[in-house]
Scaffold this active site. Sequence first.
Site, PDB file in Angstrom:
ATOM      1  N   LYS A 116       2.427  -3.533   6.973  1.00  0.00           N
ATOM      2  CA  LYS A 116       2.637  -3.463   6.156  1.00  0.00           C
ATOM      3  C   LYS A 116       4.029  -2.971   5.404  1.00  0.00           C
ATOM      4  CE  LYS A 116       0.575  -5.196   2.283  1.00  0.00           C
ATOM      5  NZ  LYS A 116       0.273  -6.116   2.099  1.00  0.00           N
ATOM      6  N   TYR A 137      -1.665  -0.572  10.740  1.00  0.00           N
ATOM      7  CA  TYR A 137      -2.025  -1.204  10.117  1.00  0.00           C
ATOM      8  C   TYR A 137      -0.606  -0.825   8.850  1.00  0.00           C
ATOM      9  CZ  TYR A 137      -2.845  -1.416   4.259  1.00  0.00           C
ATOM     10  OH  TYR A 137      -2.963  -1.463   3.554  1.00  0.00           O
ATOM     11  N   THR A 171       1.037  -1.583  -0.021  1.00  0.00           N
ATOM     12  CA  THR A 171       0.342  -0.364   0.137  1.00  0.00           C
ATOM     13  C   THR A 171       0.868   1.486  -0.265  1.00  0.00           C
ATOM     14  OG1 THR A 171      -1.992   1.141   1.401  1.00  0.00           O
ATOM     15  CG2 THR A 171      -0.213  -0.354   2.659  1.00  0.00           C
ATOM     16  N   ASP A 172      -0.033   2.017  -0.664  1.00  0.00           N
ATOM     17  CA  ASP A 172       1.145   3.949  -0.744  1.00  0.00           C
ATOM     18  C   ASP A 172       0.964   4.058   1.115  1.00  0.00           C
ATOM     19  OD1 ASP A 172      -1.919   4.383  -0.502  1.00  0.00           O
ATOM     20  OD2 ASP A 172      -1.487   5.892  -1.715  1.00  0.00           O
ATOM     21  N   GLU A 173       0.062   3.805   2.103  1.00  0.00           N
ATOM     22  CA  GLU A 173      -0.008   4.112   3.045  1.00  0.00           C
ATOM     23  C   GLU A 173       1.725   4.136   4.052  1.00  0.00           C
ATOM     24  OE1 GLU A 173      -3.159   3.882   5.564  1.00  0.00           O
ATOM     25  OE2 GLU A 173      -4.057   3.023   4.183  1.00  0.00           O
TER      26      GLU A 173
END
Length: 352
Positions: free
Chosen positions: A160, A156, A130-132
């Site tokens: 990741k 989260y 994810t870009d998060e």
Amino acid sequence: MANLLVTGGAGFIGGNFVHYWSREKPGDTIIVLDALTYAGNAATIAGVEQAELVVGDICDTVLVEKLLHEREIDTLVHFAAESHVDRSISGPDAFIAANIVGTHSLLKAAQAVWLDSGSGKPHRFHHISTDEVYGSLGPDDPAFCETTPYAPNSPYAASKAASDHLVRAWHHTFGLQVTTSNCSNNFGPYQHPEKLIPLFLLNALHGRALPIYGDGMNVRDWLFVTDHCRALAACLERGVLGEVYAIGGGAELPNMAVVDAICALVDTAFAADPTLAARFPDAPAAKGQPTASLKRFVEDRKGHDRRYAIDAHKAAAELGFTPAHGFESALRQTLRWYLANAGWWRPLLPEA
């Protein structure tokens, strides 16, 4: 022909990938490994004849090794993850277990079967992230790219980020043939109603509030899930081993703009199809009222990242990938799908 193991293949993005790959590669074998937690749904892939569902946990390394060996898997596409930020804030343990320990389990199994056995078989371990993991951008900051430093802000995102580092380490230390992609916010068919777009679509149909965090101006880059699946196929077919690819939809929008687009589409759909009022009598649109009347501002999420954006030049240059769907047309497709597939989403809705 390839033999794929797709982890989390009964989830949202994984399930769409299974549908996409089966259409594009009808001769390939697809084994789906999914624990069928609340976010996994066997009905998502029930119609895909070439996909076999194995109910199991990615943390079960023995099971994964057995599948890789006995099914002669040469491609592992790793979607399985806990992914809802709010849930990671209230219960981070599940995210550590699935996203970090689970990814480690898969890497160990892949190393044992593809490397330690000495077969030398060509293989691919593709990790979807994810870009998060890159944190939050200011309004004038350049978009995230593959070299952006990691700065995860939620449990989260941190879990990741850890999984990304593990995949990189298994390539550089052990020679596992890996690629990784970091995507922006996905939307489309089969998405669990806890996520923003399906939540607001279904709340609008049932006359329930549309809860908007903070001032509604948090910005995300929206990616139609079918485009994401195309990008993943390009990663598998043309991606350079050990490389990372940022995948975006080219639709950087504040949440308020997304909510307004949903409201407008629902109003238009009800005006065009009088049968919707009978099907969804609690919707404001069924009574001639604007869906926007359901908007409610609520307390902001803890640590809410302000802006995400993706610079996808590398994916375009090296993979030949650019999104084929604009945001509004893809949102219309998504609404049509939810209107036509109430049998899939009704069991997932919370009680009023």
